[in-house]
Design a protein around this motif. Structure first.
Motif: not given
Length: 276
Positions: A42-53
């Motif tokens: 996971w990159d930064v975009h992925d972690v931010a997307g995970h928080v949204l999840n």
């Protein structure tokens, strides 16, 4: 349940933590979003997307009563979470950073309203398995666990883009306090004479001391433990990274001081406050 210790009300902190995250994300350069994080793959975009999840899952489940994805046959909770989290992150790669930020801001306030309406002493919507598996969790611990989740993911992004952490005591101290509630579960397999106590000391502006004692046939959080049979001391950065496996148990032990009962001190340095 008394085993979890006194109530922690983190609800006023969600807007502050989220504002720190939004300020960080808005300040990122395009290349920063592709920086790898400690989360494998996971990159930064992925972690931010995970928080949204996380936001969407809690609103869907706790507010709307929607069950969401179902478990596969014989799928464990860690496997289920790993699968569904990865599915969302993969889909979220189609979403622009600007839209991610907008959705986090928009849904975050709805999540705040959900928490504000909760009775902290009511049963949790989701039990905190790393704190106990044989008794139900109170709502305050469930909500506190969610706060730690958001804070930790923000730190992972900050580490990846080499920005200072959101480690102000008002934001960080409750994270450490919630994580410390894993102590009774961490020591659950070690029976000791009644009244035996163990002490965890976390050093730093956001740190503190937490005691557990063997009472009523199990370890329970207590206000203070007289003459603890085991004592572990580590700094605040070591503790949160240990609890989330941002560092290994061996690294945490090398950065800690341990005194007393060797079985208990060894166990205390395996504390885990995430599902893994």
């Amino acid at each position: 349940m008394a085993i979890f210790g006194p109530v922690i009300d983190v609800r006023p902190l969600f807007p502050r933590e989220r504002q720190a995250l939004l300020d960080l994300l808005r300040a990122l350069e395009p290349a920063d979003w592709a920086e790898p994080t400690i989360c494998p793959g996971w990159d930064v975009h992925d972690v931010a997307g995970h928080v949204l999840n996380d936001y969407m899952r809690r609103l869907s489940g706790s507010r709307d009563g929607y069950g969401g994805a179902v478990f596969a046959d014989d799928e464990t909770l860690p496997a289920y979470l790993a699968r569904t989290n990865d599915e969302f992150v993969r889909a979220g790669r189609q979403v622009s950073p600007q839209l991610l930020i907008h959705l986090l801001e928009h849904l975050g306030s709805q999540l705040d309203a959900l928490w504000a309406a909760r009775d902290l002493h009511a049963p949790a919507d989701l039990n905190v398995s790393w704190a106990a598996t044989d008794v139900d969790s109170p709502a305050w611990l469930d909500i506190g666990r969610e706060y730690t989740e958001f804070w930790v993911h923000q730190q992972q992004i900050r580490d990846a883009v080499r920005r200072p952490g959101a480690t102000r005591p008002d934001l960080m101290a409750p994270v450490l306090d919630v994580f410390a509630r894993a102590l009774p579960h961490t020591l659950r397999t070690y029976e000791r004479p009644g009244g035996t106590a163990a002490l965890l000391e976390v050093l730093g502006p956001a740190g503190g001391q937490w005691s557990v004692a063997w009472q009523g046939g199990r370890w329970q959080m207590v206000t203070s433990g007289d003459r603890p049979a085991a004592r572990v001391s580590m700094d605040q950065d070591t503790f949160w990274r240990l609890a989330t496996r941002g560092i290994t148990v061996e690294e945490a032990r090398a950065r800690s001081t341990r005194n007393g009962d060797p079985e208990l001190t060894a166990a205390m340095t395996t504390l885990l406050a995430v599902v893994a």
